[in-house]
Design a protein around this motif. Sequence first.
Motif, PDB file in Angstrom:
ATOM      1  N   TYR A  75      -0.614   4.852  -1.584  1.00 43.00           N
ATOM      2  CA  TYR A  75      -0.855   4.637  -3.011  1.00 43.00           C
ATOM      3  C   TYR A  75      -0.005   3.469  -3.505  1.00 43.00           C
ATOM      4  N   GLU A  76      -0.293   3.033  -4.715  1.00 42.10           N
ATOM      5  CA  GLU A  76       0.408   1.899  -5.316  1.00 42.10           C
ATOM      6  C   GLU A  76       1.354   2.388  -6.396  1.00 42.10           C
ATOM      7  N   THR A  78       4.731   1.267  -9.193  1.00 45.05           N
ATOM      8  CA  THR A  78       5.422   0.177  -9.892  1.00 45.05           C
ATOM      9  C   THR A  78       6.919   0.371  -9.782  1.00 45.05           C
ATOM     10  N   LYS A  84       4.400  -4.214  -8.295  1.00 46.12           N
ATOM     11  CA  LYS A  84       3.542  -3.193  -7.692  1.00 46.12           C
ATOM     12  C   LYS A  84       3.704  -3.226  -6.180  1.00 46.12           C
ATOM     13  N   GLU A  85       3.956  -2.075  -5.593  1.00 47.52           N
ATOM     14  CA  GLU A  85       4.135  -1.978  -4.157  1.00 47.52           C
ATOM     15  C   GLU A  85       3.315  -0.813  -3.600  1.00 47.52           C
ATOM     16  N   LYS A  86       2.833  -0.985  -2.360  1.00 48.11           N
ATOM     17  CA  LYS A  86       2.136   0.101  -1.691  1.00 48.11           C
ATOM     18  C   LYS A  86       3.149   1.003  -0.998  1.00 48.11           C
TER      19      LYS A  86
END
Length: 449
Positions: A75-76, A78, A84-86
């Motif tokens: 999922y992504e 913040t 934004k990072e996975k």
Amino acid sequence: MPTTLRELVSTKLAAELLDRLVKYKSTIPNYPQMETCELLIVDRSIDPIAPVIHEWTYDAMCHDLLNMEGNKYVYEMTTHKGRKEKKEVLLEEHDPVWLELRDLHFAEASLRLHENMSQFGSMNKAAQIRLGLREGDDLSTRDLQKMVQALPQYGDQLDKLSLHIDIAAKLNDIIKVNGLRDIGHLEQDFVFGDAGTKELISFLKTKEVISTENKLRLLMIYAVTHPEKFDDTKQVQWRQLAQLTVDDMNAVKNMEYLGISVSKKHASVFSLKFGNRKKNFAVRKERDNGEKVWELSRFSPVLEELIENLAKGDLSRDEYPVLKDPNSSFQASWADIPSSTNNSRPVHSRRTSRATSTWARPRQSDDGYSSESSLRHATSDPKILGKRIFVFIIGGATRSELRTVHKLTEKLKREVVLGSTSLDDPHQFITKLKLLGDVEDLSLDDLHI
């Protein structure tokens, strides 16, 4: 007893297991002379509906709808810097929120999440003040992320809560976009005899937003509950109506291998059913066991009834032949168990003895495919009184069956452990079914155990 070569698969597996245990027993001093468990070996033909019907529990929906790799969910998020990072997480027993929600109906799981979120917010007034929230305001996923920054000491707890709120929101969107509630109602109606050919034709003609896989799942359930409705001509008609390919329809056709009379020309088709029984899946009766039943979850796996009958000693020997009867000393050894868990009558199943309690325990891994035992804590639970029940399904188990053994462990007060050749989600099961080829020349010697 099995009458054809193909019906001997489970018998061969049971005999091989018993032979190995007998050899193992001879090498261990003070090996228990009494049976310590019951083992039931079945195959996928006991319930061809369970692998394809929409299961509405949180666990099953996550694996069915979120394109997960095993238990791995991507999922992504913040970061506190706004990037934004996975992120990858494993939805497994080390996550207390997952453990709490996994077997709940999705609607109940959503309510539980909302309650937990509101409760946490009300307990942390400082965070509300920092976020500019008033008492009683609903917390969004973004609010929770801000709360993690405001209350770093609760970071892990809030991260998990935020994760599952995000998952629930995604599941809700998928349900709405794909019209899954309408599909779910029709599936349940097929199973309990409240819908038939007319309703399916109308549904396929009027519902524009139905994925290929969901059409296929409807047709597969229809094929099980309405036998002999797919001769060559009708297969073409159904394929054209549902706008499916020949390859798609192979999944329906190949249900013959699970003992389903898809068409009238089925006498010589290989079936993996075990025993002499004739299967009738056409209409099921709703079970009245005093439990709360959601409208979209009236269906329960056949495995639940089999295990309950096994525990009561009521499993038919004709349908489930016994490979090894319990010895008399075993019967006497359970005489002091309370009647609610005393199973002193001969149990109608394939069984063998077992000395240890480590079979099918969780195997943690980082590949997303680690197995989840139903009973991580069962052996230490003083309420677990009866002998263990092991069930092994040849051809793949389902999430609904995994949930069933969780539930029956609590209900029967006996440790129930599920094993299988695989744990399949609907897409995986359909893919495997499509790939089944000509097995007419298969012999028992071809089966290596």
